[in-house]
Scaffold this active site. Structure first.
Site, PDB file in Angstrom:
ATOM      1  N   ASP A 152      55.946  19.572  41.963  1.00  0.00           N
ATOM      2  CA  ASP A 152      55.031  19.705  40.830  1.00  0.00           C
ATOM      3  C   ASP A 152      54.524  18.297  40.528  1.00  0.00           C
ATOM      4  O   ASP A 152      55.271  17.460  40.032  1.00  0.00           O
ATOM      5  CB  ASP A 152      55.787  20.295  39.625  1.00  0.00           C
ATOM      6  CG  ASP A 152      54.908  20.392  38.377  1.00  0.00           C
ATOM      7  OD1 ASP A 152      53.779  19.872  38.392  1.00  0.00           O
ATOM      8  OD2 ASP A 152      55.375  20.991  37.378  1.00  0.00           O
ATOM      9  N   LYS A 171      45.862  16.977  33.322  1.00  0.00           N
ATOM     10  CA  LYS A 171      46.474  15.677  33.068  1.00  0.00           C
ATOM     11  C   LYS A 171      45.639  14.565  33.721  1.00  0.00           C
ATOM     12  O   LYS A 171      45.184  13.663  33.054  1.00  0.00           O
ATOM     13  CB  LYS A 171      47.898  15.617  33.624  1.00  0.00           C
ATOM     14  CG  LYS A 171      49.023  16.273  32.809  1.00  0.00           C
ATOM     15  CD  LYS A 171      48.770  17.640  32.282  1.00  0.00           C
ATOM     16  CE  LYS A 171      49.765  18.229  31.342  1.00  0.00           C
ATOM     17  NZ  LYS A 171      50.898  18.906  31.881  1.00  0.00           N
ATOM     18  N   TRP A 177      60.067  20.019  32.305  1.00  0.00           N
ATOM     19  CA  TRP A 177      59.221  20.837  33.186  1.00  0.00           C
ATOM     20  C   TRP A 177      59.998  21.392  34.367  1.00  0.00           C
ATOM     21  O   TRP A 177      59.809  22.538  34.770  1.00  0.00           O
ATOM     22  CB  TRP A 177      57.993  20.053  33.650  1.00  0.00           C
ATOM     23  CG  TRP A 177      56.987  19.924  32.553  1.00  0.00           C
ATOM     24  CD1 TRP A 177      56.613  18.772  31.915  1.00  0.00           C
ATOM     25  CD2 TRP A 177      56.237  20.971  31.925  1.00  0.00           C
ATOM     26  NE1 TRP A 177      55.686  19.047  30.941  1.00  0.00           N
ATOM     27  CE2 TRP A 177      55.435  20.378  30.925  1.00  0.00           C
ATOM     28  CE3 TRP A 177      56.168  22.360  32.105  1.00  0.00           C
ATOM     29  CZ2 TRP A 177      54.572  21.120  30.119  1.00  0.00           C
ATOM     30  CZ3 TRP A 177      55.314  23.099  31.297  1.00  0.00           C
ATOM     31  CH2 TRP A 177      54.522  22.484  30.316  1.00  0.00           C
TER      32      TRP A 177
HETATM   33  C1  LIG Z   1      51.537  20.205  31.931  1.00  0.00           C
HETATM   34  C2  LIG Z   1      52.532  20.434  32.978  1.00  0.00           C
HETATM   35  C3  LIG Z   1      52.794  21.729  33.462  1.00  0.00           C
HETATM   36  C4  LIG Z   1      52.237  23.002  32.861  1.00  0.00           C
HETATM   37  O1  LIG Z   1      50.929  23.184  32.993  1.00  0.00           O
HETATM   38  P1  LIG Z   1      50.172  24.456  32.371  1.00  0.00           P
HETATM   39  O2  LIG Z   1      48.863  24.324  33.073  1.00  0.00           O
HETATM   40  O3  LIG Z   1      50.102  24.284  30.904  1.00  0.00           O
HETATM   41  O4  LIG Z   1      50.920  25.666  32.781  1.00  0.00           O
HETATM   42  C5  LIG Z   1      53.711  21.862  34.483  1.00  0.00           C
HETATM   43  N1  LIG Z   1      54.336  20.801  34.998  1.00  0.00           N
HETATM   44  C6  LIG Z   1      54.117  19.549  34.554  1.00  0.00           C
HETATM   45  C7  LIG Z   1      54.844  18.409  35.170  1.00  0.00           C
HETATM   46  C8  LIG Z   1      53.207  19.327  33.526  1.00  0.00           C
HETATM   47  O5  LIG Z   1      52.996  18.082  33.077  1.00  0.00           O
END
Ligand SMILES: *Cc1c(COP(=O)(O)O)cnc(C)c1O
Length: 337
Positions: free
Chosen positions: A163, A187, A101
Site C-alpha cells: 500500500d 495523497k 492503515w
Molecule cells: C488514505 C490511505 C488509505 C485509504 O484510502 P481511501 O481512499 O480513503 O480508502 C489507505 N492506506 C493508506 C496508507 C492511506 O494513507
C-alpha cells in the site's frame, strides 16, 4: 491567497496544475467542452490516457510485465481486492502491521483468509514470515503514525504487496521487487476518486470464484481500465501530476526536494524544547510528520494561530500519531516545510 496546506488527504496540489486546469476547464483541446463532459471512450480521452500511463511508466520505470490499472474505490477497496485476487488457492497471507492503515488492511483480509501478522515494526529482524503465505502485505508509509520504510522488504518467492497510498512517487523505487503496488490518489497524485494499481501480469486472473466482476483485476486489465465509466476527471488530474513530476526532472530530484523539506522540519522539532516527534529515527516518514507539544492544553491555540499565519490542516489524526501532523507531499513547496 493560497495557504500552505498540510492536509493529509485530500491534499494540496501544485498551483501550476490548478491554473492549467482552470484554463482548460471550459474548453479542453478545442473541443468546446471540458474533459469532464466527454466520453471515456472518445478518441480524445483514449489518447490522453495512453500518455498518462506512459508518463507514469517512465517516472517509476515500470517493467513491461506489469499492468497499470486506474480504478475507483479508494485504498480501502484494495484491502479486499488484494486477498480476493492474490490468494490463488492459498489459505494464508502475511501482514506487517506497522500502524493504523496496515491494521485496517489486515482486518479486511481476515474476511478472506488466515492472516499471519508477521511483524509490527519495519525492522525485518523481528519478522516471522511464512513461506506458505500467498503474499506479504505492508504499508510503505503509515500516513497516520508517520512511520515509513526506508527500504523494500525481501520476501523471496512470495509476492510482495504494498500500500503506497501516501508515498508513491515521492522517491524512486524498484517496481520489479513487487507483485502488486496500490495507491489511492488523494495523497500524492490527484483529487480523491482514483486508485492506481501496478500489478505483475502473472498474478492476474485467478481470483476466488465468488469475486464480483468489478473486483477482479482481470476485468480492468483486459479493458484498459475502461470496463466501467472511470473517474475521468481524477485520471486527467493524475496525468497533470505525472507531467509535472517529469518536468521537475523525475523522481531522483523530487526525492531530494522531499528529503530537504522534511529534514528541516525534523531538525526544528528535535532541537525545540516545546515540540516532539516520537517515531524511531530510522523510520521517520518523509511525507507525514506527526508531532506533539509539551503543553497539550495549547493545541487548539496552536492550530488557530497557525491558520492565521497561512498554515492550514495541521491537526493530527484522532486515531494516533500526535496532536499535530504536517503532511509534506510532493506538491508542498519547500518554503512550506
Ligand atoms: C488514505 C490511505 C488509505 C485509504 O484510502 P481511501 O481512499 O480513503 O480508502 C489507505 N492506506 C493508506 C496508507 C492511506 O494513507
Amino acid at each position: 491567497m493560497r495557504v500552505y496546506n498540510f492536509s493529509p488527504g485530500p491534499a494540496t496540489l501544485p498551483e501550476e496544475i490548478l491554473c492549467q486546469v482552470q484554463a482548460e476547464l471550459l474548453n479542453y483541446q478545442n473541443l468546446g467542452a471540458s474533459v469532464m463532459e466527454i466520453s471515456h471512450r472518445s478518441p480524445e480521452f483514449e489518447k490522453l490516457i495512453v500518455k498518462i500511463e506512459a508518463d507514469l511508466r517512465d517516472l517509476l520505470t515500470i517493467p513491461n510485465n506489469y499492468k497499470v490499472l486506474f480504478l475507483s474505490g479508494g485504498g480501502r477497496m484494495q484491502f479486499a481486492m488484494v486477498p480476493m485476487n492474490l490468494l490463488r488457492g492459498k489459505k494464508t497471507a502475511d501482514y506487517i502491521n506497522t500502524g493504523v492503515w496496515s491494521k485496517m488492511a489486515s482486518t479486511e483480509a481476515a474476511r478472506f483468509c488466515e492472516v499471519n501478522v508477521a511483524g509490527t515494526s519495519p525492522d525485518p529482524e523481528t519478522w516471522q514470515l511464512n513461506s506458505n503465505a500467498a503474499y506479504v502485505h505492508y504499508v510503505a508509509n503509515e500516513t497516520i503514525d508517520g512511520i515509513e520504510f526506508p527500504f523494500i522488504p525481501e520476501t523471496g518467492q512470495v509476492p510482495l504487496v504494498c500500500d503506497m497510498s501516501s508515498s508513491i512517487l515521492s522517491r524512486p523505487i524498484d517496481v520489479s521487487k513487487f507483485g502488486l503496488i496500490y495507491a489511492c490518489a488523494q495523497k500524492n497524485i490527484a483529487p480523491a476518486g482514483l486508485t492506481v494499481v501496478i500489478i505483475r501480469e502473472d498474478l492476474i486472473g485467478n481470483p476466488i470464484p465468488t469475486t464480483p466482476t468489478m473486483l477482479n483485476y482481470k476485468t480492468h486489465a483486459d479493458n484498459n481500465s475502461l470496463y466501467n465509466t472511470p473517474p475521468i476527471f481524477c485520471w486527467y488530474m493524475a496525468g497533470k501530476m505525472f507531467a509535472w513530476l517529469k518536468q521537475q526532472g523525475g523522481l531522483e530530484i523530487v526525492a531530494k526536494h522531499n528529503q530537504t523539506k522534511v529534514t528541516k522540519l525534523y531538525q526544528y522539532i528535535d532541537q525545540s524544547d516545546f515540540y516532539l516527534n516520537q517515531v524511531d529515527k530510522r523510520y521517520r516518514s518523509w511525507m507525514n510528520v506527526p508531532f506533539d507539544s509539551i503543553k497539550p492544553e495549547l493545541a487548539g491555540k496552536f492550530l488557530q494561530e497557525a491558520q492565521q499565519q497561512g498554515l492550514y490542516g495541521l491537526k493530527g489524526h484522532p486515531l494516533g500519531g500526535g496532536a499535530f501532523r504536517a503532511s509534506l507531499y510532493n506538491a508542498m513547496p519547500e518554503a512550506g516545510g
